[in-house]
Design a protein around this motif. Sequence first.
Motif, PDB file in Angstrom:
ATOM      1  N   ASP A  33      -8.348   4.194  -4.179  1.00 14.29           N
ATOM      2  CA  ASP A  33      -9.490   5.021  -3.788  1.00 14.29           C
ATOM      3  C   ASP A  33      -9.470   6.292  -4.607  1.00 14.29           C
ATOM      4  OD1 ASP A  33     -10.576   3.394  -1.772  1.00 14.29           O
ATOM      5  OD2 ASP A  33      -9.177   4.153  -0.271  1.00 14.29           O
ATOM      6  N   TRP A  88       0.572   5.877  -0.791  1.00  3.92           N
ATOM      7  CA  TRP A  88      -0.135   7.077  -1.233  1.00  3.92           C
ATOM      8  C   TRP A  88       0.686   7.694  -2.347  1.00  3.92           C
ATOM      9  CZ3 TRP A  88      -1.018   5.327   3.605  1.00  3.92           C
ATOM     10  CH2 TRP A  88      -2.333   5.424   4.101  1.00  3.92           C
ATOM     11  N   GLU A 121       0.832  -1.192   0.000  1.00  6.01           N
ATOM     12  CA  GLU A 121       0.000   0.000   0.000  1.00  6.01           C
ATOM     13  C   GLU A 121       0.870   1.246   0.000  1.00  6.01           C
ATOM     14  OE1 GLU A 121      -2.555   0.188   3.389  1.00  6.01           O
ATOM     15  OE2 GLU A 121      -1.005  -0.448   4.782  1.00  6.01           O
ATOM     16  N   TYR A 142      -4.714   6.873  -2.474  1.00  8.75           N
ATOM     17  CA  TYR A 142      -4.348   5.654  -1.761  1.00  8.75           C
ATOM     18  C   TYR A 142      -4.432   4.463  -2.711  1.00  8.75           C
ATOM     19  CZ  TYR A 142      -4.627   1.783   1.590  1.00  8.75           C
ATOM     20  OH  TYR A 142      -4.409   0.615   2.279  1.00  8.75           O
ATOM     21  N   SER A 191     -15.337   3.195  -2.457  1.00 14.56           N
ATOM     22  CA  SER A 191     -13.930   2.975  -2.126  1.00 14.56           C
ATOM     23  C   SER A 191     -13.486   1.617  -2.624  1.00 14.56           C
ATOM     24  CB  SER A 191     -13.697   3.078  -0.611  1.00 14.56           C
ATOM     25  OG  SER A 191     -14.061   1.872   0.041  1.00 14.56           O
ATOM     26  N   LYS A 203      -9.392   6.171   1.698  1.00 14.13           N
ATOM     27  CA  LYS A 203      -8.223   6.758   2.349  1.00 14.13           C
ATOM     28  C   LYS A 203      -7.539   7.826   1.507  1.00 14.13           C
ATOM     29  CE  LYS A 203      -7.204   2.606   5.089  1.00 14.13           C
ATOM     30  NZ  LYS A 203      -6.186   1.567   5.411  1.00 14.13           N
ATOM     31  N   SER A 204      -8.070   8.099   0.307  1.00 14.72           N
ATOM     32  CA  SER A 204      -7.504   9.160  -0.522  1.00 14.72           C
ATOM     33  C   SER A 204      -7.996  10.521  -0.036  1.00 14.72           C
ATOM     34  CB  SER A 204      -7.893   8.971  -1.993  1.00 14.72           C
ATOM     35  OG  SER A 204      -7.246   7.843  -2.546  1.00 14.72           O
TER      36      SER A 204
END
Length: 288
Positions: free
Chosen positions: A55, A5, A3, A14, A34, A61-62
Amino acid sequence: MNEQWIEQNGKSLYVKSEGKGDPTLFLHGGPGGSLDYFLPEMEPLTNSMHVIFYDQKGCGKSLADPSGRYSIRDEVRDLEALRDAMDLEKITLFGESWGSILALSYAVAYPEHVSGLILTAAIGLSSEDHLAFKNALLQKLGFRQKLKFGWYSILSGITDSSRQLERLLDPFYVHSQESLVRKKDISYNREAQKQISRDIESTYDLLPVIDRIQGLPILIAQGSHDILTPAYMEAQILPHLPNADLVEVRDSGHWTVLEKPVEMRGLVEMFMNRSAHFQIFKQGGVGS
């Protein structure tokens, strides 16, 4: 899964990814949903291919864009920025519901970067198809449900009635009510949902530029009991996409990934491998 960003165009998206081979990038629905919608159902694909989930702006989570603006064009630009940042020359796009609109919109804008399209719970090619979806959904509602729908829609301009709307409409997105037990409670970006939905209604029309993707392999995997049925896809969409194959996902509603995850994973693998078995499923459909 890995994962990260990814910072692009002043936005932080994300991303979760894993696997090797030609990349398949999943586009979640909503608008405003999402990547959690695809997990864990699609995660086993990482054993056989390079799978990427993300996302969309302001979702999951973005981080949200400080401008607070959302549109189809912005989402296409974000997707292109993501592809470039991950150094992916070409991608296969898996678009679900609103994600099918995003996949098609990206493909006509950047056909040189697309290897193929897998569309499920497809909405179509224009705002007219989107309107047909809305009308077909409303026709499924009974009298009392229509009254509630109208009331919640009015309230949405005053307060957040989204949860009530979800509880009202969820049963009409599945073929089997038992499927709803497995449905995740996903947090939606309601502003993205409102703005992009309005954009779809007012500007979405790929028909004038659809020839840009006539050479791409396309799979439409539509639930047998989806709001827009396989018959609708065959009559209204396939004439504009002669390069597309239509597969009926039996005993499934709009949420094919939720109701028929094994069959959907199989279709993705066969599409990516261009397997001869795909022709069998194309002719007979998949599912029990």
